[in-house]
Design an enzyme around this catalytic site. Sequence first.
Site, PDB file in Angstrom:
ATOM      1  N   HIS A  42       0.846  -1.188   0.000  1.00  0.00           N
ATOM      2  CA  HIS A  42       0.000   0.000   0.000  1.00  0.00           C
ATOM      3  C   HIS A  42       0.886   1.245   0.000  1.00  0.00           C
ATOM      4  CE1 HIS A  42      -3.304  -2.588   2.052  1.00  0.00           C
ATOM      5  NE2 HIS A  42      -3.504  -2.529   0.736  1.00  0.00           N
ATOM      6  N   PHE A  50       4.116   0.261   4.806  1.00  0.00           N
ATOM      7  CA  PHE A  50       4.759  -0.910   5.421  1.00  0.00           C
ATOM      8  C   PHE A  50       3.856  -2.147   5.395  1.00  0.00           C
ATOM      9  CE2 PHE A  50       6.174   2.915   7.924  1.00  0.00           C
ATOM     10  CZ  PHE A  50       7.361   3.113   7.230  1.00  0.00           C
ATOM     11  N   HIS A  51       3.266  -2.444   4.235  1.00  0.00           N
ATOM     12  CA  HIS A  51       2.399  -3.617   4.095  1.00  0.00           C
ATOM     13  C   HIS A  51       2.868  -4.547   2.981  1.00  0.00           C
ATOM     14  CE1 HIS A  51      -1.185  -1.079   5.844  1.00  0.00           C
ATOM     15  NE2 HIS A  51      -0.275  -1.391   6.767  1.00  0.00           N
ATOM     16  N   PRO A  52       4.143  -4.940   2.923  1.00  0.00           N
ATOM     17  CA  PRO A  52       4.566  -5.848   1.855  1.00  0.00           C
ATOM     18  C   PRO A  52       3.916  -7.225   2.013  1.00  0.00           C
ATOM     19  CG  PRO A  52       6.318  -5.609   3.467  1.00  0.00           C
ATOM     20  CD  PRO A  52       5.256  -4.615   3.845  1.00  0.00           C
TER      21      PRO A  52
END
Length: 541
Positions: free
Chosen positions: A300, A474-476
């Site tokens: 995101h 920080f949503h890998p």
Amino acid sequence: MNDFGEFDYVVVGGGTAGCVVANRLSADPDVTVLLLEAGAKDDWIWIHIPIGYLYCINNPRTDWCYKTEAEPGLNGRSIGYARGKVLGGSSSINAMLCLRGQVRDYEEWAQLTGDSRWNWENVLPVFKQSEDYWRGADEMHGDKGEWRVEKQRLHWDVLDRYVEAAQQAGIPFIEDYNRGDNFGIGHFEVNQKKGVRWNASKAMLRPVQHRTNLKVVTGALIDKVVMEGREARGVEFSLGGHGNTRHRAGARIETVLTAGAIGSPAILQRSGIGPGALLQQHGVPLVHELPGVGGNLQDHLQLRMIFKVHGIKTLNQTANSLWGKAMMALEYALFRSGPLSMAPSQLGGFFRSAPEVATPDLEFHVQPLSLDKFGDPLHRFPAFTASVCNLRPSSRGTVKIRDRDPGSAPLIAPNYLSTEQDRQVAARALRLTRQVVAQPAMEAYRPEEFLPGAQFQSDEELAMAAGNIGTTIFHPTCTCAMGRADDAQAVVDPELRVRGVARLRVVDASIMPTITSGNTNTPTIMIAERGAALIRAARKA
């Protein structure tokens, strides 16, 4: 090479997923479990004071401090890519926001995997199993689990005005984002316990570390999975840094990778499992070609709009005053409330970028503060931040090993804004934010757009502005995606077993086929619960 011993299960990565998996597997007293974490213990005070995320992100003590490659969609910028470097992983440094996503996310997973066990109806009980919900149990929530969910312990007038403005713009108020439909504006619930961060280590690992059949080792840098033919037999790792004191730990039943969307594909690639051309480039002997390992990266991208305001309090004024700092510290010490108990975002919203979009594809994070980037001081002028991200990006990126050294940071290329669709959604998102801020509820405070700036107006200009201000939230995910047997890019099957390899699973956010419509930590808890149950069922069968 030192022999570290044999265990029934070797779990690689002590982050969110690893803490859950180690807990659930070691609940069977007749098996032995080794949990290996490359980082340190989660014993620094700023991990546990919620506002401490400001000191943990971009700090090598708690963050791997990865960087992306230069991103064309971000106008050539490379950005920081925080990943937790302690037990609890990114749950030790993240926003603490508890969000499951939408029904449509899990219906899509079921369709892409051909397995109904991953649809909403069947994952909802798994979410509830872990949850300790502050309102108590009902048809959507549980209160007997370890994953504590509470409302936040502070109040800001500027956020109340934003809620009113959103409602004036046609966005309804919502009490609970976790009932499958998250359309609306409301206050985020958080993974805290009485004003203290509740990370996966405290929730899932510390209560069971006394078990004699569970061994937890920190500072264990994983080199590769030990393979005999196409069968996993454990891992090789080092203690004490680059290549020092190399060890081999054997796994009698299974090796389970829980190193996250960056770590797990890198370990597979170093183990000879992945795209053949990449492995050949780095001289890694090919064990099994799986072209999807490290592909399909989804994240995101947040667009952080900052608005200066007048005549209303924000954290900027308080944090830049010695008296304000003293009062914040005193309130937290006495009551575990106030600004030091803040998650990065207190207010959120889920909106549609266009009328034809069936479910919300934008997520807002609204904060009574502003700063240039995490780790920098707050601005000295009063302001709030309204970040917005595209929940379902069409752009796809990659994670690739840089070389054979496990201490080398991988090459991370999210390819943000690489599709015309994503650029269009970014332009609409910025316009929608402006539309909310322009409502009568905010008028008295004379909001002034500081970033990206009112000079950006056309679609092309707004897409350029998105490239200027965009950064990861920080949503890998999705780099070891699960899928059907006929999907050439699928890395794991619906039971999270690595395709074509025996006794090896991946159980973390990397197995998502598509990213969820919200923050990804709580879905990772669910994946780990489901994965641990599948592993236990396989052994007992």
